[in-house]
Enzyme design. Structure first.
Site, PDB file in Angstrom:
ATOM      1  N   SER A 103       0.829  -1.365  -0.032  1.00 64.43           N
ATOM      2  CA  SER A 103       0.373  -0.087   0.154  1.00 64.43           C
ATOM      3  C   SER A 103       0.441   1.260  -0.401  1.00 64.43           C
ATOM      4  CB  SER A 103      -0.709  -0.108   0.792  1.00 64.43           C
ATOM      5  OG  SER A 103      -2.429   0.839   1.515  1.00 64.43           O
ATOM      6  N   HIS A 114      -8.027  -5.155  -1.695  1.00 67.41           N
ATOM      7  CA  HIS A 114      -6.293  -4.537  -1.294  1.00 67.41           C
ATOM      8  C   HIS A 114      -6.232  -5.316  -0.180  1.00 67.41           C
ATOM      9  CE1 HIS A 114      -3.856  -0.697  -0.607  1.00 67.41           C
ATOM     10  NE2 HIS A 114      -4.213  -0.503  -0.416  1.00 67.41           N
ATOM     11  N   ASP A 122      -8.069  -5.735  -6.282  1.00 64.21           N
ATOM     12  CA  ASP A 122      -8.475  -4.076  -5.576  1.00 64.21           C
ATOM     13  C   ASP A 122      -9.066  -3.266  -6.132  1.00 64.21           C
ATOM     14  OD1 ASP A 122      -7.017  -1.833  -3.381  1.00 64.21           O
ATOM     15  OD2 ASP A 122      -5.234  -2.790  -3.922  1.00 64.21           O
TER      16      ASP A 122
END
Length: 335
Positions: free
Chosen positions: A128, A311, A282
């Site tokens: 991330s 995600h 995602d």
């Protein structure tokens, strides 16, 4: 305290503002070898502390502390490194200056070089916003970084990602009637709505449809949203979150004097061997965005994570996803 502090002194940020007595919180795993060539840098993601990275570190894993010296620097704004919650006035709470991904990596570079005398980094890896930092490391220090492995994170904040983060910010702004002069009144209880907003983005539609939260011990959708999303966000300081949201919304490896906003040039300048791992489900750091980026990095391979965890395929929860990421890192480190 299971981490160390690196004092940076007074730091002038990209914004031109000087943050006094800045510091990075970091933890190391393993030993630095004599040649200082066994170094892995593993920055933290939005809201995470170093402990949240530990699922990917262990004996016989790619990030093996018996072989590698692993440095996990904490993101500015996360509550451990310099943050709104631990900086004295006049830079406390909502007055904390705007910090970029570029700022974070520049200060991490100081930690690596000044504290440890390291000149080469074998790998920068991250999930991330940690992935964004790994791209930035590759663009900012192309001759130093030998490999990068971002997963579920882009080299810049694409419009969709920006909008998702903006929705989280809007939930906090609504708590003070969208009056920025009242931001210092925010409390952790105001984070409840932010958790609800993020719940729809962090995991995929299929995850929810197939009720995979039951495997995590939750007997209903409501209990899962309250027990995971509300609870985890309400543990965060709202001013730290606003600071990290700003950092996230303004991520771009080319937004600096080296590249002057030329994103393709920044990507093309990355010399590192790269494995870019998006999750195919995602919803806001999409595989399409990563595909564009990987095409413009000379030595990059796109290797998507075939997962319905969205995600959170990169969050260290689902064992199949964990193994996929670890296997790719092993392959990259052997190259």
């Amino acid at each position: 305290m299971d981490y160390e502090i690196f004092d940076l002194g007074d730091v002038t940020l990209q914004s031109g503002v000087t943050l006094p007595n800045a510091f990075l919180a970091y933890k190391t795993y393993g030993e630095l070898n004599e040649k200082k060539d066994n170094v892995i840098v593993y920055p933290t993601a939005f809201g995470d502390h170093h402990v949240q990275n530990e699922w990917l570190i262990g004996n016989s894993m790619a990030l093996d502390p018996r072989k590698h010296f692993i440095i996990v620097p904490n993101l500015l704004g996360n509550g451990l490194s310099s943050s709104p919650s631990n900086t004295p006035a006049p830079f406390d709470k909502a007055n904390f200056p705007q910090v970029t991904i570029y700022d974070n990596v520049k200060l991490q570079h100081r930690l690596v070089t000044e504290k440890f005398g390291i000149q080469k980094i074998a790998l920068v890896v991250g999930w991330s916003m940690g992935g964004v930092q790994s791209f930035q490391w590759g663009a900012s220090y192309p001759d130093m970084v030998e490999r990068i492995a971002p997963f579920c994170g882009g080299a810049k904040t694409w419009p969709q990602t920006y909008i998702v983060l903006d929705g989280m910010k809007a939930a906090l702004m609504a708590a003070v009637g969208h009056d920025s002069s009242k931001l210092n009144q925010l409390t952790s209880a105001d984070m409840r709505a932010v958790g609800r907003v993020y719940a729809g983005w962090g995991l995929s539609q299929t995850f929810y449809r197939e009720e995979l939260y039951r495997e995590m011990g939750y007997d209903s959708l409501e209990n899962f949203v309250a027990g995971v999303w509300e609870d985890s966000f309400m543990r965060m300081d709202p001013h730290n979150v606003l600071a990290m949201l700003w950092t996230g919304q303004n991520g771009d490896i080319s937004a600096n004097s080296a590249y002057n906003g030329d994103f393709d040039k920044a990507l093309n300048s990355i010399k590192a061997l790269a494995i870019v791992m998006p999750s195919i489900t995602d919803l806001f750091c999409t595989a399409d965005d990563n595909e564009y980026e990987a095409k413009h990095i000379p030595n990059a391979v796109l290797n998507p994570i075939e997962s319905i965890w969205g995600h959170f395929a990169g969050r260290g929860i689902n064992s199949a996803d964990n193994k996929f990421i670890d296997d790719n890192l092993k392959r990259l480190l052997e190259t």
